[in-house]
Design a protein around this motif. Sequence first.
Motif, PDB file in Angstrom:
ATOM      1  N   SER A  93       0.821  -1.226   0.000  1.00 20.34           N
ATOM      2  CA  SER A  93       0.000   0.000   0.000  1.00 20.34           C
ATOM      3  C   SER A  93       0.848   1.266   0.000  1.00 20.34           C
ATOM      4  O   SER A  93       0.365   2.334  -0.394  1.00 20.34           O
ATOM      5  CB  SER A  93      -0.928   0.012   1.217  1.00 20.34           C
ATOM      6  OG  SER A  93      -0.191   0.146   2.418  1.00 20.34           O
ATOM      7  N   TYR A  96       0.955   3.670  -3.013  1.00 21.05           N
ATOM      8  CA  TYR A  96      -0.201   4.507  -3.317  1.00 21.05           C
ATOM      9  C   TYR A  96      -0.276   5.746  -2.438  1.00 21.05           C
ATOM     10  O   TYR A  96      -0.838   6.769  -2.849  1.00 21.05           O
ATOM     11  CB  TYR A  96      -1.482   3.676  -3.210  1.00 21.05           C
ATOM     12  CG  TYR A  96      -1.520   2.592  -4.255  1.00 21.05           C
ATOM     13  CD1 TYR A  96      -1.909   2.872  -5.555  1.00 21.05           C
ATOM     14  CD2 TYR A  96      -1.123   1.289  -3.948  1.00 21.05           C
ATOM     15  CE1 TYR A  96      -1.924   1.890  -6.527  1.00 21.05           C
ATOM     16  CE2 TYR A  96      -1.127   0.298  -4.920  1.00 21.05           C
ATOM     17  CZ  TYR A  96      -1.525   0.598  -6.203  1.00 21.05           C
ATOM     18  OH  TYR A  96      -1.521  -0.370  -7.171  1.00 21.05           O
ATOM     19  N   TRP A  97       0.298   5.687  -1.238  1.00 22.15           N
ATOM     20  CA  TRP A  97       0.283   6.876  -0.399  1.00 22.15           C
ATOM     21  C   TRP A  97       1.232   7.934  -0.947  1.00 22.15           C
ATOM     22  O   TRP A  97       0.979   9.136  -0.806  1.00 22.15           O
ATOM     23  CB  TRP A  97       0.635   6.511   1.045  1.00 22.15           C
ATOM     24  CG  TRP A  97      -0.385   5.590   1.639  1.00 22.15           C
ATOM     25  CD1 TRP A  97      -0.183   4.328   2.129  1.00 22.15           C
ATOM     26  CD2 TRP A  97      -1.790   5.835   1.775  1.00 22.15           C
ATOM     27  NE1 TRP A  97      -1.363   3.779   2.560  1.00 22.15           N
ATOM     28  CE2 TRP A  97      -2.370   4.678   2.349  1.00 22.15           C
ATOM     29  CE3 TRP A  97      -2.626   6.907   1.454  1.00 22.15           C
ATOM     30  CZ2 TRP A  97      -3.732   4.570   2.617  1.00 22.15           C
ATOM     31  CZ3 TRP A  97      -3.981   6.805   1.709  1.00 22.15           C
ATOM     32  CH2 TRP A  97      -4.517   5.644   2.296  1.00 22.15           C
ATOM     33  N   VAL A 100      -0.646   9.391  -4.426  1.00 18.38           N
ATOM     34  CA  VAL A 100      -1.715  10.388  -4.371  1.00 18.38           C
ATOM     35  C   VAL A 100      -1.183  11.794  -4.097  1.00 18.38           C
ATOM     36  O   VAL A 100      -1.823  12.785  -4.469  1.00 18.38           O
ATOM     37  CB  VAL A 100      -2.769  10.012  -3.300  1.00 18.38           C
ATOM     38  CG1 VAL A 100      -3.371   8.656  -3.595  1.00 18.38           C
ATOM     39  CG2 VAL A 100      -2.174  10.031  -1.895  1.00 18.38           C
ATOM     40  N   ILE A 416      -7.551  11.031  -5.757  1.00 16.99           N
ATOM     41  CA  ILE A 416      -8.461  10.594  -4.698  1.00 16.99           C
ATOM     42  C   ILE A 416      -8.856   9.142  -4.910  1.00 16.99           C
ATOM     43  O   ILE A 416      -8.923   8.352  -3.960  1.00 16.99           O
ATOM     44  CB  ILE A 416      -9.707  11.504  -4.656  1.00 16.99           C
ATOM     45  CG1 ILE A 416      -9.293  12.933  -4.287  1.00 16.99           C
ATOM     46  CG2 ILE A 416     -10.726  10.971  -3.643  1.00 16.99           C
ATOM     47  CD1 ILE A 416     -10.425  13.936  -4.336  1.00 16.99           C
ATOM     48  N   THR A 419      -6.476   6.401  -3.576  1.00 16.31           N
ATOM     49  CA  THR A 419      -6.413   6.038  -2.160  1.00 16.31           C
ATOM     50  C   THR A 419      -6.945   4.619  -1.940  1.00 16.31           C
ATOM     51  O   THR A 419      -6.590   3.970  -0.953  1.00 16.31           O
ATOM     52  CB  THR A 419      -7.234   7.022  -1.313  1.00 16.31           C
ATOM     53  OG1 THR A 419      -8.589   7.052  -1.773  1.00 16.31           O
ATOM     54  CG2 THR A 419      -6.648   8.425  -1.393  1.00 16.31           C
ATOM     55  N   SER A 420      -7.775   4.148  -2.879  1.00 14.74           N
ATOM     56  CA  SER A 420      -8.239   2.759  -2.801  1.00 14.74           C
ATOM     57  C   SER A 420      -7.075   1.791  -2.821  1.00 14.74           C
ATOM     58  O   SER A 420      -7.104   0.749  -2.145  1.00 14.74           O
ATOM     59  CB  SER A 420      -9.180   2.457  -3.984  1.00 14.74           C
ATOM     60  OG  SER A 420     -10.296   3.306  -3.996  1.00 14.74           O
ATOM     61  N   GLY A 422      -4.246   2.212  -1.555  1.00 19.91           N
ATOM     62  CA  GLY A 422      -3.598   2.170  -0.251  1.00 19.91           C
ATOM     63  C   GLY A 422      -4.423   1.462   0.794  1.00 19.91           C
ATOM     64  O   GLY A 422      -3.900   1.041   1.826  1.00 19.91           O
ATOM     65  N   ILE A 423      -5.727   1.307   0.526  1.00 21.51           N
ATOM     66  CA  ILE A 423      -6.621   0.692   1.502  1.00 21.51           C
ATOM     67  C   ILE A 423      -6.793  -0.803   1.276  1.00 21.51           C
ATOM     68  O   ILE A 423      -6.768  -1.595   2.229  1.00 21.51           O
ATOM     69  CB  ILE A 423      -8.000   1.388   1.468  1.00 21.51           C
ATOM     70  CG1 ILE A 423      -7.862   2.857   1.893  1.00 21.51           C
ATOM     71  CG2 ILE A 423      -9.004   0.666   2.366  1.00 21.51           C
ATOM     72  CD1 ILE A 423      -9.126   3.669   1.709  1.00 21.51           C
TER      73      ILE A 423
END
Length: 507
Positions: A93, A96-97, A100, A416, A419-420, A422-423
């Motif tokens: 993850s 992805y942080w 973004v 935005i 962020t998926s 990263g989750i």
Amino acid sequence: MVQDAKQKSTHKTKGHIPQRYVLGVMGFLAVANAYVMRNVLNLAITEMVVTHHKKDIVIDQDSCPGPLPEIKNHTDSANEFNWDEGTQGKILSSFYWGYVITHLPGGIIAERYGGKHVLGYGILCTAVGTILTPFAARQSPYWLIVIRFMEGLGEGTTFPALNTLLAQWTPPLERGKIGSLVFAGNQIGIVFSSTLSGFILEDTKLEWPALFYLFGSITIIWFIGWMLLCYSDPASHPFISVEEKNYLKNTIGHLERNKNLPPVPWKQMLFSIPLWALIIGQIGHDWGLFMIQSDLPKYMKSVLKFSVLENGILSSLPFLIMWLVAILAGWLSDFLVAKNVFTLTTIRKIFITIASVGPASGVIAASYAGCDRTAVVILFCLGMAFMGFFYPSLKVNALDLSPNYAGTLMALVNGIGATSGGITPLIVGLIATNSTMMEWRKIFWITFGVIVLTNIIYNFFGSGEIQPWNDTIVATEEETIKWGTTAENVKCTEENSNVELTFTVPD
């Protein structure tokens, strides 16, 4: 719309290669390389770490029989890291942080100064990080998290810069097929990296670090070609023909990007319902895409017990099908727009609904196919095939809403939505602690719910029309109106603009 925008989209330039197609191909390779570097760790990590299965645990009745495949033709570098599922989720993850964060500045810089260098140097940064990945992993998982975060920072500029470039180079009636070509590069990147990685890890004497050295080096070669062949707009391109320049000017309305754009209309964008619908739709798509992209290799190995070579090939197959469908969907979209079969808004909504319901149904059906490995692969392929309709719909919708601020919009939407990414790995790490089929089925149901809900919201509030805040004018000191000797305010409103300008005439 600009004059002659409805003319035929097929324009041939005798004796010259259309440079918008050169940019399209190089943009496709940019996305492909970006996804190669993003995706390579997803498969490599299955061979880098020790697979955690608790020996004394009672596995659920739907768990597939058989031991995990044996490691073949590997040295001691295989399975050298003792990272649990939670640590792996953080590593996957972390990209992805970082990803973004640079979307918004990347989009704004690309709009102001052109997308060529923003895109090129961003992907170069990711290539360097990819080459450094084996070194970082062998220091500690925290160093690997830092490197992946930095790779994300570099790659975060990719789609905002590309959207800015496409706004300068693609006529409206070619937007579907050129946009689909460029953005569908992510499937080819996943197919290439997964298949080649599986082959290297299974059937050669090369170890997993070779994957990162290879793909990082290939991207550096692409970077050199990009800097030599591509330009930010038609006006600055030294090789473009006069015929193509005239065609682009007639269909797009300009050859040079607007270097005097007024400040981004943040307030109007903040309250733009179609923009928020697009963002929500992107969140749902990315949730499904990144879950499959990041975690399908782990499901294939830990639940279905595929070997690493089988894993590489079969994990990439859904994305190959998705790419083929995306290209066909792009042509179909342009055809429907040209023939005025439906409004542009209706076409976008039909396509994104297909791209949402299909994959959501596919992952659920695959989870209930149990240990029938053939059925599972077929269902994943069918579901991801429908996702190909995403590219000539949701992915180009930012260009529909605001060509002038296409980079900023892509930054907001894609940033935005990302962020998926990263989750979803964190959710997998929390739920699939024992890698059982029932745990994964819960994950697939969550994915189904997110995709369907966000699609419903987009269908209610989405739009394919240019928004009023796209057209703005800036009054400079040189444009001050001077006449007579009486001070007065002269109000001037440009046609097709919602911005009212006030000029003060001095005494």
